[in-house]
Write a protein that holds these residues in place. Structure first.
Motif, PDB file in Angstrom:
ATOM      1  N   ILE A 586       0.842  -1.205   0.000  1.00  0.00           N
ATOM      2  CA  ILE A 586       0.000   0.000   0.000  1.00  0.00           C
ATOM      3  C   ILE A 586       0.873   1.249   0.000  1.00  0.00           C
ATOM      4  N   LEU A 587       1.872   1.275   0.881  1.00  0.00           N
ATOM      5  CA  LEU A 587       2.745   2.448   0.960  1.00  0.00           C
ATOM      6  C   LEU A 587       3.553   2.615  -0.326  1.00  0.00           C
ATOM      7  N   SER A 588       3.970   1.488  -0.924  1.00  0.00           N
ATOM      8  CA  SER A 588       4.724   1.562  -2.172  1.00  0.00           C
ATOM      9  C   SER A 588       3.873   2.179  -3.279  1.00  0.00           C
ATOM     10  N   TYR A 589       2.613   1.801  -3.335  1.00  0.00           N
ATOM     11  CA  TYR A 589       1.747   2.384  -4.362  1.00  0.00           C
ATOM     12  C   TYR A 589       1.521   3.863  -4.105  1.00  0.00           C
ATOM     13  N   MET A 590       1.387   4.255  -2.830  1.00  0.00           N
ATOM     14  CA  MET A 590       1.181   5.664  -2.511  1.00  0.00           C
ATOM     15  C   MET A 590       2.387   6.496  -2.935  1.00  0.00           C
ATOM     16  N   GLU A 591       3.584   5.990  -2.701  1.00  0.00           N
ATOM     17  CA  GLU A 591       4.776   6.711  -3.132  1.00  0.00           C
ATOM     18  C   GLU A 591       4.861   6.754  -4.652  1.00  0.00           C
ATOM     19  N   MET A 592       4.480   5.625  -5.294  1.00  0.00           N
ATOM     20  CA  MET A 592       4.487   5.571  -6.751  1.00  0.00           C
ATOM     21  C   MET A 592       3.486   6.569  -7.342  1.00  0.00           C
ATOM     22  N   ALA A 593       2.368   6.766  -6.644  1.00  0.00           N
ATOM     23  CA  ALA A 593       1.345   7.698  -7.113  1.00  0.00           C
ATOM     24  C   ALA A 593       1.710   9.141  -6.819  1.00  0.00           C
ATOM     25  N   GLN A 594       2.927   9.358  -6.263  1.00  0.00           N
ATOM     26  CA  GLN A 594       3.451  10.704  -6.008  1.00  0.00           C
ATOM     27  C   GLN A 594       2.559  11.472  -5.044  1.00  0.00           C
ATOM     28  N   ILE A 595       2.081  10.768  -4.007  1.00  0.00           N
ATOM     29  CA  ILE A 595       1.336  11.419  -2.938  1.00  0.00           C
ATOM     30  C   ILE A 595       2.312  12.242  -2.106  1.00  0.00           C
ATOM     31  N   ASP A 596       1.826  13.333  -1.539  1.00  0.00           N
ATOM     32  CA  ASP A 596       2.671  14.204  -0.726  1.00  0.00           C
ATOM     33  C   ASP A 596       3.376  13.412   0.370  1.00  0.00           C
ATOM     34  N   LYS A 597       4.686  13.693   0.559  1.00  0.00           N
ATOM     35  CA  LYS A 597       5.492  12.914   1.503  1.00  0.00           C
ATOM     36  C   LYS A 597       4.977  13.022   2.931  1.00  0.00           C
ATOM     37  N   SER A 598       4.497  14.188   3.330  1.00  0.00           N
ATOM     38  CA  SER A 598       3.979  14.329   4.694  1.00  0.00           C
ATOM     39  C   SER A 598       2.748  13.462   4.896  1.00  0.00           C
ATOM     40  N   SER A 599       1.918  13.338   3.859  1.00  0.00           N
ATOM     41  CA  SER A 599       0.735  12.465   3.961  1.00  0.00           C
ATOM     42  C   SER A 599       1.145  11.006   4.037  1.00  0.00           C
ATOM     43  N   VAL A 600       2.148  10.610   3.227  1.00  0.00           N
ATOM     44  CA  VAL A 600       2.643   9.227   3.277  1.00  0.00           C
ATOM     45  C   VAL A 600       3.238   8.928   4.649  1.00  0.00           C
ATOM     46  N   GLN A 601       3.889   9.932   5.264  1.00  0.00           N
ATOM     47  CA  GLN A 601       4.472   9.723   6.587  1.00  0.00           C
ATOM     48  C   GLN A 601       3.387   9.438   7.622  1.00  0.00           C
ATOM     49  N   SER A 602       2.254  10.112   7.516  1.00  0.00           N
ATOM     50  CA  SER A 602       1.152   9.826   8.446  1.00  0.00           C
ATOM     51  C   SER A 602       0.609   8.423   8.233  1.00  0.00           C
ATOM     52  N   LEU A 603       0.612   7.959   6.980  1.00  0.00           N
ATOM     53  CA  LEU A 603       0.179   6.581   6.717  1.00  0.00           C
ATOM     54  C   LEU A 603       1.145   5.581   7.328  1.00  0.00           C
ATOM     55  N   LYS A 604       2.444   5.906   7.322  1.00  0.00           N
ATOM     56  CA  LYS A 604       3.435   5.003   7.911  1.00  0.00           C
ATOM     57  C   LYS A 604       3.219   4.823   9.409  1.00  0.00           C
ATOM     58  N   GLN A 605       2.641   5.834  10.056  1.00  0.00           N
ATOM     59  CA  GLN A 605       2.343   5.687  11.475  1.00  0.00           C
ATOM     60  C   GLN A 605       1.278   4.625  11.693  1.00  0.00           C
ATOM     61  N   TRP A 606       0.254   4.607  10.816  1.00  0.00           N
ATOM     62  CA  TRP A 606      -0.749   3.536  10.919  1.00  0.00           C
ATOM     63  C   TRP A 606      -0.146   2.186  10.581  1.00  0.00           C
ATOM     64  N   SER A 607       0.751   2.181   9.598  1.00  0.00           N
ATOM     65  CA  SER A 607       1.405   0.922   9.241  1.00  0.00           C
ATOM     66  C   SER A 607       2.204   0.372  10.409  1.00  0.00           C
ATOM     67  N   ALA A 608       2.840   1.266  11.165  1.00  0.00           N
ATOM     68  CA  ALA A 608       3.629   0.814  12.313  1.00  0.00           C
ATOM     69  C   ALA A 608       2.741   0.212  13.389  1.00  0.00           C
TER      70      ALA A 608
END
Length: 755
Positions: A586-608
């Protein structure tokens, strides 16, 4: 002599002699090892050379087998058979020469494959004196006398060549003059022909390149390939047929005229002979011997110097002590500190004794007192050492059983860990300790990690252990809304030294526990599911759902996979692996889709937070938060009109068009299947991948031809074509003219517009 005899009794001499004895002992050991090593080294070099020719024979055998398959496929192409039939039964203007073009196009893809080491493949239609090759077709006389001319294989040779009974035939290598690039190469013809066949396939192998790849390049080694009749087909290096020795049956190594010859008889009927000069072997031995002797001499010199230096350092404080004892006049002066602490202490104590003796003597002489008694009173300090019960337990040699309580705290409804977990573990430890100590006074219970409690039972105490553990399990299940506990029981351990092994055993059992919402007891390993990941169809469905921003469909796929793992009784560790794998996708696709890095970082908190899940409900809840947040970002991105996947694709090919790009490379980079990516690009852009790449490369080539002075070869490499012939052909097909003609036309147009 007296001086030598006197010195031989000194501390310095004895210490130095001890060092010398050790040096001599290690020197003798080194010499023995060196002799053994030297005698085995020559055999090792010979064995290595034998292995090298064996590996070379095996690689050539595999290579010729691959070529046989290739030539057989070419020979039996339907287009080739049809083209030959048309030549035989139809007039010249009725022959469909497109079939010949299809044959040549298929041959080119194989010829340009570097694994085959082919210069070209010729199809000789003998009845019509006509030849097909990678670069085109033509008369056999022109092809064999001009395009690929060799004094050894002229047109007259091929026109009269009848072959042998074998379908495949290797002919001796010869020097060819290649008319296309005006170069000379050593090529080995490999002929495939069936009896009474109207045509034959001739593969021209770039044997020098193949030999250098399989055998290696070296000035002091040579290689020869012989056929079953002993005829030399090819030689690499300084070897010729007259130098080759005769190998007896079963003999693989022969020393002749100062050269070692190694033979390997391949399963394909060929014989491979490698030659290594004996001087090469002896030079390696000489270099090694000289180097080792130099190292030995240097080591011996350093050892002698170090022995003398340390002997002097050990002897110096002894000499100072003796000087202090014998020379009482200087006893009042403090000696200089030495390099050995123990010697300094002894010397200082001697000084103190001398001073005390002098003081007592002065006092007695002054007061004329009589010494009636003298005693030393000392009191020993009592040291009370409390040896723990654990150390006392380990000192006993009896067998025991280890029980591990692995505690997993559940998340509360807002997916946060409960507070005061350390205090809860301590209360649990006290409770388990009271129960086990009351039932088994000889047992021991203690906390080993922040979420692990260990109980150890003697063998005689383990008879009714199951009843005790069921009671503890019932007690723990009363609090299953707060935490879940896996109770793992080890097998019987015979000695305390095996505690570490038993601990790792119970740790492994806890990882195999099911993801149940109650405490459970593990006593033995169980069979786990072999795969714990999304299936290819599920993975594709998840990526499609994420791309469309559908959180309900994404969650449905993940929940189905989690429930399937639950039904298959997957282990806790497998659930952790699955969760980490899906979150990474999921995170790989979000980065591939060029989502804002700060938004991806918040997703990583849920992933953790997935690492803190300990039941199916926890996993489903955290995945829901992660997927809903991800899909919301995707939908927001799509509202702007951008296609993230296409933007990523275009960015890659516009910046990496000069690299060896392929659809497989892009699919791996974008984490998609090749088939799906190809269809998606065609659907969204109207062009397929190869058309996009070709257009970018040709536009860049036009720009470089018009605006720079680079050569055509340099331009071809800059736009991703390593073969200039392929670049010329592709450019002409795309623009209708060659690169040189395009540049000349642009120059003419520029001058015309300027005038």
């Amino acid at each position: 002599m007296n001086w030598i005899k006197h010195k031989s009794r000194s501390v310095f001499f004895k210490i130095f002699l001890s060092f010398l004895a050790i040096i001599v002992l290690f020197g003798l050991f080194y010499m023995v090892i060196f002799q053994l090593f030297k005698t085995s080294l020559q055999k090792e070099i010979i064995d290595t050379s034998q292995q090298a020719v064996h590996d070379t024979a095996e690689r050539f055998n595999n290579q010729f087998s691959r070529l046989q398959v290739l030539m057989f496929d070419i020979y039996n192409q339907s287009e080739l058979i049809g083209f030959n039939n048309q030549l035989r039964h139809q007039a010249g203007n009725e022959v469909n020469y497109l079939k010949a073009r299809d044959v040549m196009m298929q041959m080119r893809s194989d010829i340009y494959n570097p694994l085959f080491f082919l210069e070209d493949t010729l199809i000789y239609l003998r009845e019509f004196d006509f030849v097909l090759s990678k670069s085109g077709s033509g008369d056999a006389s022109y092809m064999f006398n001009r395009s690929y001319s060799s004094p050894m294989y002229p047109y007259s040779f091929w026109s009269s060549y009848e072959g042998h009974q074998e379908s495949f035939m290797l002919l001796p290598a010869a020097t060819y003059r290649i008319n296309n690039d005006l170069s000379d190469k050593t090529l080995m013809p490999f002929v495939y022909k069936q009896p009474d066949s109207p045509y034959e396939v001739i593969a021209l192998i770039d044997i020098d390149k193949a030999a250098q790849s399989f055998f290696g390049e070296s000035d002091d080694r040579a290689l020869a390939i012989l056929n079953a009749e002993g005829q030399v087909l090819y030689t690499l290096g300084f070897m010729n047929q007259h130098q080759l020795p005769t190998f007896e049956a079963g003999q693989k190594a022969v020393l002749k005229d100062g050269t070692y010859y190694f033979a390997e008889f391949g399963s394909d009927g060929l014989t491979y002979v490698s030659a290594v000069p004996y001087s090469h072997v002896s030079s390696q031995l000489s270099r090694l011997t000289g180097g080792l002797l130099l190292i030995f001499c240097l080591s011996l010199g350093v050892a002698l110097a170090a022995s003398y230096f340390f002997s002097r350092r050990l002897h110096k404080p002894v000499k100072q002590i003796l000087t202090t004892v014998l020379n009482r006049a200087n006893s009042s002066t403090m000696p200089e500190p030495g390099s050995v602490t123990e010697y300094d202490l002894i010397q200082n104590r001697i000084q103190e004794l001398f001073r005390e003796k002098e003081e007592i003597r002065d006092r007695m002489n002054k007061h004329k007192s009589v010494l009636t008694s003298y005693s030393y009173i000392s009191q020993l300090k009592s040291i009370n050492t409390d040896i723990s019960e654990w150390e006392d337990f380990l000192s006993d040699d009896g067998s025991f059983i280890v029980v591990l309580y692995h505690i997993r705290f559940r998340m509360n409804p807002v997916y946060e860990l409960p507070l005061q977990t350390d205090q809860a573990v301590r209360h649990m430890l006290e409770h388990i300790h009271l129960i086990t100590a009351e039932r088994y006074p000889g047992s021991h219970t203690f906390q080993i990690e922040k979420n692990e409690i260990i109980s150890i039972f003697k063998r005689e105490e383990a008879a009714k252990l199951e009843e005790l553990l069921l009671e503890i399990k019932g007690m723990l299940n009363e609090e299953k809304e707060l935490f879940l506990v896996t109770i793992a029981v080890s097998s019987q351990v015979s000695h305390s030294s095996e505690f570490n092994q038993a601990y790792h055993q119970v740790k492994g059992l806890t990882a195999q526990a099911q993801l149940l919402e109650e405490s459970q007891i593990m006593t033995k390993q169980r069979v786990l599911p072999t795969t714990v990941n999304l299936s290819p169809s599920q993975e594709k469905g998840l990526l499609d759902a994420l791309q469309s921003g559908s959180d309900s469909r994404s969650l449905q796929i993940i929940d189905q996979a989690l429930e399937a793992m639950q039904r298959k009784e997957a282990g806790i560790a497998q659930f952790c692996f699955f969760a980490d794998s899906v979150a990474s996708k999921i995170l790989s696709y979000m980065e591939m889709a060029q989502i804002d890095k700060s938004s991806v970082q918040s997703l990583k908190q849920w992933s953790a937070r997935l690492a803190e899940c300990h039941c199916l409900t926890d996993y489903q809840g955290v995945f829901r938060q992660l997927v809903e947040a991800s899909c919301a970002l995707i939908r927001k991105k799509k509202d702007t009109g951008e296609e993230p996947l296409i933007a990523m694709f275009m960015n890659i090919i516009h910046n990496q068009y000069a690299d060896d790009l392929s659809l497989d490379y892009l699919s791996a980079k974008l984490n998609l299947s090749s088939a799906y990516l190809s269809v998606y690009i065609k659907e969204k852009t109207g062009l397929n991948f190869s058309e996009h790449l070709l257009g970018i490369r040709m536009n860049k080539a036009k720009e470089l031809l018009a605006c720079t002075d680079l050569t055509v070869n340099e331009i071809s490499q800059r736009v991703g074509y390593l073969n200039i012939t392929s670049f010329n052909r592709t450019f002409k097909k795309a623009t209708g003219m060659t690169p040189g003609a395009y540049r000349r036309q642009h120059v003419v147009q520029t001058h015309a517009s300027g005038s």
